[in-house]
Design a protein around this motif. Structure first.
Motif, mmCIF file in Angstrom:
data_model
loop_
_atom_site.group_PDB
_atom_site.id
_atom_site.type_symbol
_atom_site.label_atom_id
_atom_site.label_comp_id
_atom_site.label_asym_id
_atom_site.label_seq_id
_atom_site.Cartn_x
_atom_site.Cartn_y
_atom_site.Cartn_z
ATOM 1 N N PRO A 144 -10.177 -11.311 -24.598
ATOM 2 C CA PRO A 144 -11.096 -12.329 -24.081
ATOM 3 C C PRO A 144 -10.694 -13.753 -24.440
ATOM 4 N N GLY A 145 -11.317 -14.716 -23.744
ATOM 5 C CA GLY A 145 -11.266 -16.125 -24.121
ATOM 6 C C GLY A 145 -9.867 -16.704 -24.181
ATOM 7 N N VAL A 146 -9.565 -17.372 -25.303
ATOM 8 C CA VAL A 146 -8.271 -18.043 -25.465
ATOM 9 C C VAL A 146 -7.120 -17.051 -25.526
ATOM 10 N N MET A 147 -7.414 -15.748 -25.630
ATOM 11 C CA MET A 147 -6.368 -14.726 -25.695
ATOM 12 C C MET A 147 -6.053 -14.130 -24.338
ATOM 13 N N ALA A 196 -12.354 -19.429 -30.483
ATOM 14 C CA ALA A 196 -11.003 -19.889 -30.840
ATOM 15 C C ALA A 196 -10.776 -19.790 -32.343
ATOM 16 N N GLY A 197 -11.801 -20.113 -33.150
ATOM 17 C CA GLY A 197 -11.672 -19.997 -34.586
ATOM 18 C C GLY A 197 -11.463 -18.564 -35.034
ATOM 19 N N PHE A 198 -12.186 -17.623 -34.433
ATOM 20 C CA PHE A 198 -12.010 -16.204 -34.772
ATOM 21 C C PHE A 198 -10.610 -15.732 -34.427
ATOM 22 N N ALA A 199 -10.118 -16.088 -33.246
ATOM 23 C CA ALA A 199 -8.783 -15.651 -32.834
ATOM 24 C C ALA A 199 -7.711 -16.198 -33.762
ATOM 25 N N ALA A 200 -7.858 -17.461 -34.180
ATOM 26 C CA ALA A 200 -6.851 -18.060 -35.053
ATOM 27 C C ALA A 200 -6.892 -17.481 -36.449
ATOM 28 N N ALA A 201 -8.089 -17.198 -36.981
ATOM 29 C CA ALA A 201 -8.233 -16.789 -38.371
ATOM 30 C C ALA A 201 -8.085 -15.293 -38.592
ATOM 31 N N THR A 202 -8.172 -14.478 -37.551
ATOM 32 C CA THR A 202 -8.262 -13.033 -37.741
ATOM 33 C C THR A 202 -7.155 -12.247 -37.050
ATOM 34 N N LEU A 203 -6.649 -12.717 -35.931
ATOM 35 C CA LEU A 203 -5.700 -11.939 -35.142
ATOM 36 C C LEU A 203 -4.279 -12.463 -35.350
ATOM 37 N N PRO A 204 -3.330 -11.605 -35.725
ATOM 38 C CA PRO A 204 -1.944 -12.052 -35.988
ATOM 39 C C PRO A 204 -1.142 -12.212 -34.707
ATOM 40 N N LEU A 205 -1.609 -13.090 -33.829
ATOM 41 C CA LEU A 205 -0.947 -13.329 -32.554
ATOM 42 C C LEU A 205 -0.332 -14.719 -32.466
ATOM 43 N N GLY A 206 -0.399 -15.488 -33.553
ATOM 44 C CA GLY A 206 0.184 -16.818 -33.541
ATOM 45 C C GLY A 206 -0.669 -17.863 -32.851
ATOM 46 N N LEU A 207 -1.958 -17.604 -32.714
ATOM 47 C CA LEU A 207 -2.845 -18.563 -32.053
ATOM 48 C C LEU A 207 -3.259 -19.655 -33.028
ATOM 49 N N GLY A 208 -3.483 -20.845 -32.526
ATOM 50 C CA GLY A 208 -3.901 -21.968 -33.350
ATOM 51 C C GLY A 208 -4.993 -22.759 -32.670
ATOM 52 N N LEU A 209 -5.325 -23.891 -33.273
ATOM 53 C CA LEU A 209 -6.398 -24.739 -32.749
ATOM 54 C C LEU A 209 -5.887 -26.031 -32.132
ATOM 55 N N THR A 210 -4.671 -26.446 -32.445
ATOM 56 C CA THR A 210 -4.197 -27.743 -31.999
ATOM 57 C C THR A 210 -3.060 -27.666 -30.983
ATOM 58 N N ARG A 211 -2.525 -26.477 -30.755
ATOM 59 C CA ARG A 211 -1.363 -26.364 -29.886
ATOM 60 C C ARG A 211 -1.738 -26.585 -28.422
ATOM 61 N N LYS A 212 -0.846 -27.264 -27.702
ATOM 62 C CA LYS A 212 -1.023 -27.515 -26.277
ATOM 63 C C LYS A 212 0.150 -26.909 -25.522
ATOM 64 N N ALA A 213 -0.052 -26.712 -24.214
ATOM 65 C CA ALA A 213 0.996 -26.127 -23.401
ATOM 66 C C ALA A 213 2.224 -27.030 -23.383
#
Length: 502
Positions: free
Chosen positions: A108-111, A483-500
């Motif tokens: 879901p979401g940002v993922m 977005a915070g949950f995905a960055a803090a919990t899932l080891p997929l390399g997601l962050g909060l500041t990255r842009k395309a």
């Protein structure tokens, strides 16, 4: 003395009373009409324009919980529109009976843009490691499970060694001119007792003493409630814009990108085992990564997977893998203050670095659960700027700091200690960049996950208290909990500041 990191400052340094260029321009455009009206002696219009300028000043300058009032207004408006159109609720294809290919990730979401590929065979075992592609941000990543002896009982010299090892890792990643982010993620998971139950079932004798049986059962229950397991991962991220040219040298396409990522993975693993003291670095395959993602969304599912692994030893027909189509939640809902996924709720907070610096290992109290059944996790992201961009930003920050110091001197405004410290840091950062070190802007995100039968707001308050007890300031990620949950919990390399394409 233990390793302390304090070479950081504001992301953008304002040269005029801490105001950046865009904010200063907005205030200037709002104030100029007031002076024009006053010069023409149109006092009523001047008063009206002054009131409008005051509103603009509040919206642009006054911070509200880490954001400007304008940022909160835009975020609230976007969230309200998304809520009205049902964009904040998500249901998986498997839950609605529409799942087609089980190997395709359904998150879901940002993922949403995540796709996981099997890399080229490598090593004597011909292992295919997982290659993570984010179509939305146009990035590639690889994740490894790591083990470390910890820094809780380490002496100051050993912590200094680990700190230097981290610095060398970031410098090597910067010199490669490919890696944009290095992400460390740690999860403290409640112990489900699955392995102990299997051991008891295998070794317990039917004719054993009843007292010993009862004592072992009570001991297992008490230990399971109090015990936790720690999982740690490291992920490096490479933007498509940087990897495309080198991938052509290896034949292009997915295989060429995989070979470039494999070479980077070998360099990162060597640095982790060296200066940082990692005892084990294992790059994850696609099934292993799917398992890590699934237990990230639903911590209690691990017990069933452990049972399946045990049954597979006697019955090879038992399935032990988690399909990517089912690795995510069956449903997820984003609210203003927390994130809901399946039978769990999560609250995330960012961590503000203190002015006095952060000691290596200071985040350990954040991982300590306050009650059984509570899962804590946090991620520390090290975005690495290219040397050309870092040089421009450092020069701009140094110029802004000197300009601000000069303006305060001309206006005879007493310079505060914080202002002097910012000027010193700007010059010191420029000196370190000139000596060949990388420029990074680290940030951390912490998350707590509990079952829906528990009050998530109370556990969110306890998470913030743990962050403050560790010496940091928490900032709740309202309106961005997914977005915070995905960055803090899932080891997929997601962050909060990255842009395309960054």
């Amino acid at each position: 003395m233990a390793a302390v990191y304090d070479d950081y400052g504001p992301d953008r340094v304002g040269f005029f009373f801490e105001l950046t260029g865009p904010r200063l321009a907005a205030l200037t455009l709002a104030v100029i009409p007031v002076f024009v009206a006053a010069n023409q002696q149109r006092w009523l219009l001047a008063a009206q324009l002054a009131g409008l300028a005051a509103v603009v000043t509040v919206l642009v300058v006054v911070p509200v919980r880490g954001r400007s009032a304008t940022g909160w207004l835009l975020a609230s408006l976007s969230f309200t529109v998304g809520k009205a159109f049902g964009w904040t609720s998500w249901r998986s294809k498997a839950a609605t009976g529409k799942a087609e290919a089980l190997e395709n990730a359904d998150l879901p979401g940002v993922m949403t843009g995540i796709e996981v590929h099997d890399g080229a065979p490598k090593g004597p075992a011909q292992t295919r490691y997982a290659v993570i592609q984010d179509h939305g941000l146009r990035t590639w990543a690889m994740t490894a499970a790591i083990r470390h002896p910890g820094v809780g009982m380490a002496e100051g010299d050993r912590r200094d060694q680990y700190g230097r090892g981290l610095t060398e890792l970031l410098d090597v990643a910067a010199r490669a001119s490919l890696i944009s982010d290095v992400v460390f993620l740690v999860r403290t998971v409640p112990d489900d007792g699955a392995e102990r139950q299997q051991w008891i079932a295998t070794h317990r004798r039917p004719d054993g003493p009843e007292l010993a049986r009862r004592m072992n059962d009570e001991l297992a229950t008490a230990l399971t409630r109090a015990a936790v397991r720690t999982e740690a991962f490291v992920t490096f991220v490479v933007p498509e814009a940087r990897i495309a040219n080198q991938a052509r040298e290896f034949g292009g396409g997915l295989e060429g990108r995989t070979r470039v990522l494999y070479a980077l993975a070998d360099e990162i693993a060597a640095m982790l085992r060296g200066g940082m003291g990692m005892t084990d670095v294992t790059w994850l395959t696609s099934p292993q990564l799917a398992l890590a993602v699934r237990t990230g969304f639903a911590p209690a599912d691990r017990a069933g997977i452990i049972d399946a692994l045990a049954a597979h030893q006697t019955d090879p027909a038992v399935c032990t893998e988690v399909p990517w189509a089912m690795a995510g939640p069956s449903g997820a809902d984003t609210t203003m203050r927390h994130y809901s996924h399946d039978a769990w709720n999560s609250i995330s907070s960012t961590i503000k670095l203190p002015d006095r610096g952060a000691c290596l290992g200071a985040l350990a109290p954040v991982l300590t659960p306050s009650e059984p059944g509570e899962r804590r996790s946090y991620t520390v992201v090290f975005p690495i700027l290219p040397f050309s961009r870092a040089d421009r930003q450092t020069a701009s920050g140094e110029w802004a700091a000197d300009m601000g110091e000069g303006l305060r001197g001309r206006l005879q405004i007493r310079q505060r200690s914080r202002d002097r410290a910012n000027v010193t840091r700007a010059h010191r950062l420029d000196a370190k960049l000139a000596s060949g070190h990388a420029l990074t802007r680290p940030y951390a995100v912490a998350c707590v996950t509990v079952a829906k039968t528990m009050r998530v707001a109370e556990f969110g308050r306890r998470l913030d208290a743990s962050i403050r007890r560790a010496g940091f300031a928490p900032l709740r990620l309202d309106l961005a909990q997914d977005a915070g949950f995905a960055a803090a919990t899932l080891p997929l390399g997601l962050g909060l500041t990255r842009k395309a394409d960054e």
